[in-house]
Design a protein around this motif. Structure first.
Motif, mmCIF file in Angstrom:
data_model
loop_
_atom_site.group_PDB
_atom_site.id
_atom_site.type_symbol
_atom_site.label_atom_id
_atom_site.label_comp_id
_atom_site.label_asym_id
_atom_site.label_seq_id
_atom_site.Cartn_x
_atom_site.Cartn_y
_atom_site.Cartn_z
ATOM 1 N N LYS A 170 0.801 -1.223 0.000
ATOM 2 C CA LYS A 170 0.000 0.000 0.000
ATOM 3 C C LYS A 170 0.835 1.275 0.000
ATOM 4 N N LYS A 171 1.801 1.394 0.899
ATOM 5 C CA LYS A 171 2.543 2.645 1.027
ATOM 6 C C LYS A 171 3.349 2.977 -0.223
ATOM 7 N N PHE A 174 1.013 3.983 -2.987
ATOM 8 C CA PHE A 174 0.464 5.331 -2.805
ATOM 9 C C PHE A 174 1.470 6.386 -3.247
ATOM 10 N N VAL A 175 2.738 6.198 -2.889
ATOM 11 C CA VAL A 175 3.783 7.144 -3.289
ATOM 12 C C VAL A 175 3.926 7.155 -4.805
ATOM 13 N N PHE A 177 1.588 6.498 -6.932
ATOM 14 C CA PHE A 177 0.397 7.192 -7.451
ATOM 15 C C PHE A 177 0.564 8.706 -7.360
ATOM 16 N N ILE A 178 1.054 9.194 -6.224
ATOM 17 C CA ILE A 178 1.288 10.631 -6.065
ATOM 18 C C ILE A 178 2.331 11.112 -7.076
#
Length: 219
Positions: A170-171, A174-175, A177-178
């Motif tokens: 997940k982490k 997410f990075v 994706f950003i």
């Protein structure tokens, strides 16, 4: 003045030594994009595909310079003279970041030109999105996992396993994706600026009164 120059050299060595090397890596895909997509007669031979793979492998180095904003932040907190920060450090880093982004934008403009030339205009947007995704992954792997483009050859198994692991966590996901959002927004804005500058150049030096951005690519 001598003290100021000495401090400036210290700042460069400590916080800006990456600029020359990172810009060199960022301009590799730019140069390759002209050979791949802008030649008059292009034949997709096995050699062309090898160069294309190298192009994709090195392309994340261009938007990677966006993440080097952390060097700017660190330097401003290091207690250097305001003159060094304002007159040397900030302009130098902004120039490097914008140059890397521009190299990325022009590389994709060249790729879009090739797709349009091959009658695949409908796939341009999709190719841009896919390229942004691949570059977001590449930037993450470079910044946080410290992999280099050539690691795809020297240790492909390690890169593959680590990338697969990050894409299922997940982490890191997410990075990534950003990073994808940041690259997409930066590319979109810089692309319009680039088209605007190219348009003005055409009008001023070639005497063209009206020229749409799409026509810039064709000419």
């Amino acid at each position: 003045m001598r003290e100021l120059l000495a401090d400036a050299l210290e700042v460069f060595d400590r916080h800006s030594g990456w600029i020359i090397w990172n810009l060199f890596l960022a301009f590799i895909p730019l140069v390759l994009s002209f050979w791949l997509f802008r030649r008059r007669n292009i034949s997709r031979t096995w050699f062309w595909w090898i160069i294309y793979v190298i192009f994709i492998a090195f392309l994340p180095n261009a938007p990677y310079l966006l993440t080097d904003i952390i060097h700017l932040i660190r330097a401003t907190r290091a207690g250097y003279s305001i003159w060094i920060i304002t007159l040397i450090f900030i302009p130098l880093h902004v120039f490097a970041i914008l140059s890397g982004l521009e190299a990325y934008v022009v590389s994709l403009i060249n790729q879009n030109h090739y797709l349009r030339k091959e009658g695949a205009k409908q796939y341009i947007f999709l190719s841009e999105i896919l390229t942004h995704i691949l570059c977001a992954i590449g930037v993450f792997m470079g910044r946080f996992r410290r992999f280099n483009s050539w690691d795809l050859v020297t240790q492909p198994d390690v890169v593959f396993i680590k990338t697969l692991d990050d894409l299922t966590t997940k982490k890191p996901l997410f990075v990534i994706f950003i990073t994808f959002i940041a690259i997409t927004i930066s590319y979109t804005l810089m692309k319009q600026v680039t088209f605007g500058l190219m348009l003005q150049f055409r009008r001023l030096y070639l005497g063209l009164d009206e020229l749409e951005p799409e026509e810039i690519i064709k000419r």
